[in-house]
Design a protein around this motif. Structure first.
Motif, PDB file in Angstrom:
ATOM      1  N   THR A 403       0.833  -1.210   0.000  1.00  0.00           N
ATOM      2  CA  THR A 403       0.000   0.000   0.000  1.00  0.00           C
ATOM      3  C   THR A 403       0.865   1.256   0.000  1.00  0.00           C
ATOM      4  OG1 THR A 403      -1.668  -1.195   1.268  1.00  0.00           O
ATOM      5  CG2 THR A 403      -1.861   1.193   1.225  1.00  0.00           C
ATOM      6  N   ILE A 404       1.930   1.233   0.810  1.00  0.00           N
ATOM      7  CA  ILE A 404       2.783   2.430   0.930  1.00  0.00           C
ATOM      8  C   ILE A 404       3.533   2.687  -0.379  1.00  0.00           C
ATOM      9  CG2 ILE A 404       4.774   3.425   2.145  1.00  0.00           C
ATOM     10  CD1 ILE A 404       3.698   1.848   4.658  1.00  0.00           C
ATOM     11  N   ILE A 405       4.043   1.623  -1.008  1.00  0.00           N
ATOM     12  CA  ILE A 405       4.720   1.799  -2.305  1.00  0.00           C
ATOM     13  C   ILE A 405       3.734   2.407  -3.305  1.00  0.00           C
ATOM     14  CG2 ILE A 405       5.724   0.590  -4.289  1.00  0.00           C
ATOM     15  CD1 ILE A 405       6.938  -1.419  -2.344  1.00  0.00           C
ATOM     16  N   GLY A 406       2.497   1.896  -3.302  1.00  0.00           N
ATOM     17  CA  GLY A 406       1.473   2.430  -4.203  1.00  0.00           C
ATOM     18  C   GLY A 406       1.146   3.875  -3.896  1.00  0.00           C
ATOM     19  N   SER A 407       1.079   4.196  -2.612  1.00  0.00           N
ATOM     20  CA  SER A 407       0.721   5.543  -2.186  1.00  0.00           C
ATOM     21  C   SER A 407       1.797   6.566  -2.548  1.00  0.00           C
ATOM     22  CB  SER A 407       0.487   5.532  -0.675  1.00  0.00           C
ATOM     23  OG  SER A 407       0.254   6.823  -0.202  1.00  0.00           O
ATOM     24  N   GLN A 408       3.046   6.106  -2.605  1.00  0.00           N
ATOM     25  CA  GLN A 408       4.139   7.038  -2.945  1.00  0.00           C
ATOM     26  C   GLN A 408       4.165   7.359  -4.433  1.00  0.00           C
ATOM     27  OE1 GLN A 408       7.810   5.340  -1.491  1.00  0.00           O
ATOM     28  NE2 GLN A 408       7.518   6.214   0.524  1.00  0.00           N
ATOM     29  N   ASP A 409       3.477   6.569  -5.238  1.00  0.00           N
ATOM     30  CA  ASP A 409       3.440   6.779  -6.696  1.00  0.00           C
ATOM     31  C   ASP A 409       4.862   6.810  -7.254  1.00  0.00           C
ATOM     32  OD1 ASP A 409       2.680   7.264  -9.242  1.00  0.00           O
ATOM     33  OD2 ASP A 409       2.009   9.316  -8.939  1.00  0.00           O
ATOM     34  N   ILE A 410       5.509   5.659  -7.175  1.00  0.00           N
ATOM     35  CA  ILE A 410       6.916   5.584  -7.552  1.00  0.00           C
ATOM     36  C   ILE A 410       7.072   5.064  -8.981  1.00  0.00           C
ATOM     37  CG2 ILE A 410       8.950   4.147  -7.132  1.00  0.00           C
ATOM     38  CD1 ILE A 410       8.408   4.537  -4.161  1.00  0.00           C
ATOM     39  N   VAL A 411       7.949   5.717  -9.735  1.00  0.00           N
ATOM     40  CA  VAL A 411       8.347   5.202 -11.040  1.00  0.00           C
ATOM     41  C   VAL A 411       9.873   5.218 -11.075  1.00  0.00           C
ATOM     42  CG1 VAL A 411       8.458   5.762 -13.495  1.00  0.00           C
ATOM     43  CG2 VAL A 411       6.280   5.785 -12.342  1.00  0.00           C
ATOM     44  N   PHE A 412      10.446   4.082 -11.467  1.00  0.00           N
ATOM     45  CA  PHE A 412      11.899   3.954 -11.272  1.00  0.00           C
ATOM     46  C   PHE A 412      12.757   4.619 -12.328  1.00  0.00           C
ATOM     47  CE2 PHE A 412      10.938   1.490  -7.728  1.00  0.00           C
ATOM     48  CZ  PHE A 412      12.072   1.574  -6.971  1.00  0.00           C
ATOM     49  N   GLY A 413      12.167   4.980 -13.450  1.00  0.00           N
ATOM     50  CA  GLY A 413      12.950   5.670 -14.473  1.00  0.00           C
ATOM     51  C   GLY A 413      13.628   6.907 -13.914  1.00  0.00           C
ATOM     52  N   GLU A 414      12.888   7.674 -13.103  1.00  0.00           N
ATOM     53  CA  GLU A 414      13.439   8.937 -12.580  1.00  0.00           C
ATOM     54  C   GLU A 414      14.283   8.708 -11.328  1.00  0.00           C
ATOM     55  OE1 GLU A 414      10.318  11.559 -11.248  1.00  0.00           O
ATOM     56  OE2 GLU A 414       9.836  10.196  -9.609  1.00  0.00           O
ATOM     57  N   ILE A 415      14.002   7.610 -10.585  1.00  0.00           N
ATOM     58  CA  ILE A 415      14.749   7.353  -9.344  1.00  0.00           C
ATOM     59  C   ILE A 415      16.173   6.905  -9.686  1.00  0.00           C
ATOM     60  CG2 ILE A 415      14.915   5.862  -7.315  1.00  0.00           C
ATOM     61  CD1 ILE A 415      11.833   5.909  -7.218  1.00  0.00           C
ATOM     62  N   ASP A 416      16.268   5.936 -10.588  1.00  0.00           N
ATOM     63  CA  ASP A 416      17.594   5.416 -10.961  1.00  0.00           C
ATOM     64  C   ASP A 416      18.285   6.281 -12.006  1.00  0.00           C
ATOM     65  OD1 ASP A 416      17.201   3.392  -9.221  1.00  0.00           O
ATOM     66  OD2 ASP A 416      16.606   1.917 -10.682  1.00  0.00           O
ATOM     67  N   ARG A 417      17.499   6.981 -12.824  1.00  0.00           N
ATOM     68  CA  ARG A 417      18.029   7.876 -13.865  1.00  0.00           C
ATOM     69  C   ARG A 417      19.095   7.202 -14.741  1.00  0.00           C
ATOM     70  NH1 ARG A 417      17.422  10.883  -9.328  1.00  0.00           N
ATOM     71  NH2 ARG A 417      19.512  11.329  -8.629  1.00  0.00           N
TER      72      ARG A 417
END
Length: 417
Positions: A403-417
């Motif tokens: 739920t928390i991962i979903g709530s943060q709205d994470i996309v890894f393209g921008e995190i790992d760059r």
């Protein structure tokens, strides 16, 4: 008596909620999370380094591939930073087109987020509903740029071309009968603006369907209420932005506080949460979709009344029109220099940020006067939010981590760059 020892569990990368590229090392006491350690870098593609060997315009398509569900918002930050260094002004029509597509992108992002978030928590139907609406907006992307995802439509100085007068049509085929094609083409008979206007009129009905499915759903509330609570103080200290900060009760929105493009000329409200839990963040993003719909309507009305240029007339930055290039020697030289060398940006440094669907997305440039950046740094909102994962999930169950991962709205393209 035996010692109490914690289990260590790899959550992902194979887990469906871990986006295929998040390895979350969970330290568990039974089923309760004691510590969450995100291991990132599985999608690292060296975007910041690649920008140093590409001309200023060549790096625009790389922006699409950062947060690959909010493509044009990434391009917007990149173009704003380049324009700041160049000291050029974007034509008014170009600004409104940018605002309109930023908001289309915001709806696209939030639709994918709520579809996948609900799917992770166990509500299958939402994904089917939201992808139905995404299809229409993807067609708008395709109409202006030719691509459904990686648009590369913004340029330093404006946008690549004006809005099209007609929409692509469905044709009769093995899969689509003549009758079905006619039905699908009903709202595509006019221009892109007509098509988008039709969408903005239909969207509130769809939106109320999502509320019916989720907002008062007993299971949905049990899974989200009081899960991943962040106090306003901690949200600020951890550098949260966007819906993660507004969900905790802070009315901080760059479109209001530091207006860019034409945001100071459109009317919209900033939704704010109260409790800082996953449910409040859900409500904030849901309301943001309606506000974006409102902004798109205002942009359509303005764009209908005000024709004009969509990209700067400065031919050292933007290519001249083709007919001019074929009849005028000066413009031919400009065209040749632009497409062989690219833009020469004056030395200096600049940071520009946009209110991206996920938070504050910023680009920091250092230019040494060459035709490519000397350095580029990307300020990705998801990176900061993922850093708060440990604090947000402590004391919760394994199922709440999803739920928390979903709530943060994470996309890894921008995190790992």
């Amino acid at each position: 008596m035996a010692d109490i020892r914690n289990f260590t569990l790899n959550f992902g990368p194979q887990h469906p909620a871990a986006h295929g590229v998040l390895r979350l090392v969970l330290e568990l006491d039974g089923e309760v999370v004691q510590r969450a350690d995100p291991h990132i870098g599985l999608l690292h593609r060296a975007t910041e380094k690649l920008a140093e060997t590409r001309t200023w315009v060549q790096s625009v398509p790389y922006m699409d591939r950062l947060d690959y569900v909010s493509m044009m918002c990434n391009e917007h930050a990149y173009c704003l930073a380049t324009e700041k260094l160049l000291g050029i002004e974007v034509p008014e029509r170009g600004k409104y087109i940018r605002v309109m597509f930023d908001e289309i992108t915001r709806i696209l992002n939030h639709l994918l987020w709520i579809g996948c978030h609900a799917l992770d928590v166990g509500a299958m139907t939402m994904a089917l509903y939201t992808f139905r609406e995404r299809e229409d907006l993807m067609d708008a992307y395709e109409a202006v740029s030719g691509a459904r995802l990686h648009a590369a439509y913004y340029r330093p100085g404006g946008v690549y071309r004006d809005l099209p007068d007609r929409m692509p049509q469905y044709e009769e085929s093995t899969w689509t009968s003549g009758k079905k094609a006619k039905e699908l083409n009903e709202n595509r008979s006019g221009s892109l603006l007509d098509f988008l206007e039709d969408f903005t009129n239909r969207f509130p009905t769809y939106h109320s369907e999502y509320h019916t499915l989720l907002t008062d759903n007993r299971i949905w509330k049990q899974r989200l209420v009081n899960v991943g609570v962040v106090t306003p103080e901690r949200a600020l200290q951890m550098g949260f932005t966007g819906a993660m900060l507004r969900g905790s009760g802070f009315a901080w929105d760059l479109r209001k506080k530091q207006p860019y493009a034409a945001y100071d000329k459109v009317d919209f409200d900033v939704p704010v949460g109260v409790n800082g839990d996953s449910y409040d963040r859900y409500l904030v993003r849901m309301e943001e979709m309606l506000q974006s719909n409102k902004i798109i309507k205002q942009c359509i009305a303005w764009l209908r009344k005000n024709p004009g240029p969509v990209i700067t007339e400065n031919h050292k930055v933007a290519p001249p029109p083709r007919e001019g290039m074929k009849t005028n020697m000066e413009e031919l030289i400009h065209h040749f220099k632009l497409f062989t060398e690219g833009i020469h940006v004056p030395p200096g440094e600049a940071y520009s940020a946009v209110e991206h669907p996920k938070g504050e997305f910023g680009i920091y440039f250092i230019s040494d006067g060459a035709n490519k950046p000397y350095r580029m740094k990307i300020r990705a909102p998801g990176y900061v939010h993922l850093a708060g994962m440990d604090e947000m999930s402590r004391g919760h169950m394994i199922a709440d981590v999803v739920t928390i991962i979903g709530s943060q709205d994470i996309v890894f393209g921008e995190i790992d760059r």
